[in-house]
Design a protein around this motif. Sequence first.
Motif, PDB file in Angstrom:
ATOM      1  N   VAL A   1      -5.159   4.341  -2.326  1.00 16.39           N
ATOM      2  CA  VAL A   1      -4.889   2.772  -2.383  1.00 16.39           C
ATOM      3  C   VAL A   1      -5.513   2.193  -0.896  1.00 16.39           C
ATOM      4  CG1 VAL A   1      -2.903   1.202  -2.087  1.00 16.39           C
ATOM      5  CG2 VAL A   1      -2.532   3.274  -3.575  1.00 16.39           C
ATOM      6  N   LEU A   2      -6.162   1.192  -1.080  1.00 16.62           N
ATOM      7  CA  LEU A   2      -6.701   0.521   0.088  1.00 16.62           C
ATOM      8  C   LEU A   2      -6.051  -1.020   0.064  1.00 16.62           C
ATOM      9  CD1 LEU A   2     -10.256   2.037  -0.084  1.00 16.62           C
ATOM     10  CD2 LEU A   2      -8.453   2.785   1.193  1.00 16.62           C
TER      11      LEU A   2
ATOM     12  N   LYS B   1       0.756  -1.251   0.029  1.00 15.86           N
ATOM     13  CA  LYS B   1       0.019   0.047  -0.124  1.00 15.86           C
ATOM     14  C   LYS B   1       0.923   1.323   0.186  1.00 15.86           C
ATOM     15  CE  LYS B   1      -3.496   2.645   2.771  1.00 15.86           C
ATOM     16  NZ  LYS B   1      -4.431   2.624   4.015  1.00 15.86           N
ATOM     17  N   ALA B   2       1.925   1.311   0.857  1.00 20.37           N
ATOM     18  CA  ALA B   2       2.806   2.345   0.985  1.00 20.37           C
ATOM     19  C   ALA B   2       3.629   2.481  -0.578  1.00 20.37           C
ATOM     20  CB  ALA B   2       3.965   2.060   2.118  1.00 20.37           C
ATOM     21  N   GLU B   3       4.083   1.615  -1.102  1.00 24.48           N
ATOM     22  CA  GLU B   3       4.594   1.488  -2.249  1.00 24.48           C
ATOM     23  C   GLU B   3       3.907   2.137  -3.404  1.00 24.48           C
ATOM     24  OE1 GLU B   3       8.103   0.704  -3.185  1.00 24.48           O
ATOM     25  OE2 GLU B   3       8.187   1.088  -0.996  1.00 24.48           O
ATOM     26  N   PHE B   4       2.660   1.648  -3.363  1.00 27.60           N
ATOM     27  CA  PHE B   4       1.688   2.192  -4.571  1.00 27.60           C
ATOM     28  C   PHE B   4       1.125   3.543  -4.288  1.00 27.60           C
ATOM     29  CE2 PHE B   4       0.726  -2.485  -5.449  1.00 27.60           C
ATOM     30  CZ  PHE B   4       1.009  -2.335  -6.963  1.00 27.60           C
ATOM     31  N   THR B   5       1.247   3.960  -2.972  1.00 28.79           N
ATOM     32  CA  THR B   5       0.997   5.499  -2.785  1.00 28.79           C
ATOM     33  C   THR B   5       1.938   6.215  -3.295  1.00 28.79           C
ATOM     34  OG1 THR B   5      -0.531   4.656  -0.710  1.00 28.79           O
ATOM     35  CG2 THR B   5       0.076   6.912  -0.871  1.00 28.79           C
ATOM     36  N   ARG B   6       3.258   5.802  -3.046  1.00 32.74           N
ATOM     37  CA  ARG B   6       4.218   6.551  -3.180  1.00 32.74           C
ATOM     38  C   ARG B   6       4.162   6.786  -4.881  1.00 32.74           C
ATOM     39  NH1 ARG B   6       7.134   4.742   1.220  1.00 32.74           N
ATOM     40  NH2 ARG B   6       7.525   2.824   0.254  1.00 32.74           N
ATOM     41  N   ALA B   7       3.983   5.553  -5.702  1.00 35.69           N
ATOM     42  CA  ALA B   7       4.069   5.497  -6.876  1.00 35.69           C
ATOM     43  C   ALA B   7       2.839   6.444  -7.534  1.00 35.69           C
ATOM     44  CB  ALA B   7       3.821   4.102  -7.522  1.00 35.69           C
ATOM     45  N   LEU B   8       1.772   6.561  -7.018  1.00 35.65           N
ATOM     46  CA  LEU B   8       0.798   7.348  -7.465  1.00 35.65           C
ATOM     47  C   LEU B   8       1.141   8.868  -7.419  1.00 35.65           C
ATOM     48  CD1 LEU B   8      -2.357   5.822  -6.117  1.00 35.65           C
ATOM     49  CD2 LEU B   8      -1.858   5.702  -8.450  1.00 35.65           C
ATOM     50  N   HIS B   9       2.201   9.173  -6.699  1.00 41.50           N
ATOM     51  CA  HIS B   9       2.350  10.654  -6.683  1.00 41.50           C
ATOM     52  C   HIS B   9       3.234  11.114  -7.790  1.00 41.50           C
ATOM     53  CE1 HIS B   9       0.823  11.471  -2.548  1.00 41.50           C
ATOM     54  NE2 HIS B   9       1.301  10.402  -2.020  1.00 41.50           N
TER      55      HIS B   9
END
Length: 349
Positions: A254-255, A233-241
Amino acid sequence: MKKEQQIASEENISKIKRLREKPLSAENLVEGITKGDKTALARAITLVESSVDEHLEKAEKILEKCLAVKSKSVRIGITGVPGVGKSTFIEVFGKMLTDQGKKVAVLAVDPSSSLSKGSILGDKTRMQSLARDENAFIRPSPAGDSLGGVAQKTKEAMVLCEAAGYDIILVETVGVGQSETAVHAMVDFFLLLKLAGSGDELQGIKRGIIEMADAIVINKADAENEKQAKWAKAEFTRALHLYPPKKNGWTPKVLTCSALNKIGIDDIWQLIGDFVKLTKENDSFAKKRSEQNKNWFLQGVNERLKRSFYSNKSSKRLLKKYLVLVENGEMAPSHAIRKLFFEYEKAVK
C-alpha cells in the motif's frame, strides 16, 4: 523553431491524408506498426475493433504477424471508482516514464450509453500533455456491451501496441461493474487507486477487488488529506494481511501519492519494477502470460458463438416467439430458454 514545428506538423498532416486516401494492405499496416507509425497503429486497432467480416479477416492477418514480434512490455491495469483521479494519475505516471525514454501506450475504455450507445471518449482531452508526447499513444475505446465496460478488443490492441515498440501498456478501466475482473485477467500488474476518507477503508476486509490488487495506492494524499491518507494506508495494510499469499510469491503493498503534485509517483514505478523482477525470476510472469492467451481464446469463442446465434434466422424467429410469451407472463424465462434451445438445436442440425 516555431517555423520548423509548423513544417513538421504540415508534413504529418500530409502523411495522414495520403494514408487515408486508400485502404492499406495488412502487410503495409504491419510494416507501419513495426516502424512505430501511430497512424498505422490507430488504423489497425480500428480494424480489430470492427465487426465487419472483411475487416476481421484483415485484422487477423495483422495480429498473426504482430504476435511474432518479440516484446518485453509490462502490462499495467489501473482501476478505481470515478473521481479517484485515474486520468490525472495516468498522465503524470505516463509522463514520468516517457521522460525516462520509455514508450507508453494508454488503452482507456470509456463507458457507453445503454440508450444511445455513444461514448464521450474524452481521455485525450483529459490527458493533453501526454497526448502531445511523441513517446506516448492514447487510444480511447467505447466499452459497448462487453463485460463490465472493458472493450472486447483491448487484448488485441495491446498486442498491436507491443509490436509498435511500446514498453509500458496502461489499461484504464471504467471503474464500475466488473471491469476490474476482466482487466485483471489481461495485465501483468494490477493497481487499485483509492481515496482516503471515503469509507473505502472499511471495505478492505471484503474479498473481491482488494484481493486482486498487486498494489493499492491512496491518491490525493496532499494538504489536509495527508493525515487521512496515512490512516487509510495503515487500514489497508492491515486488511491485506487477512488474505492468503499470492501464488506468484508477491506480497501486495500500500502506497500513498498525490498525482496532482507529482508526489510518490517514482515509488510506485519502483514497486512495479520489484514485482516484475520477482515474477520473472520465479517464472510466474511467463505463466500468467500463457494463461492470458488461453483466456483470450476462450473469450473469442464465446463472442463468436454469441454473434453466430444472434445472426441466425432460426434463432431470431425463436427469440421473437419466446420473448412474447415471457413478456406476457405466459412462460417462465427458464422454461422459455430450455424450449428455445431445444427448437434451435433441431433447426440447425
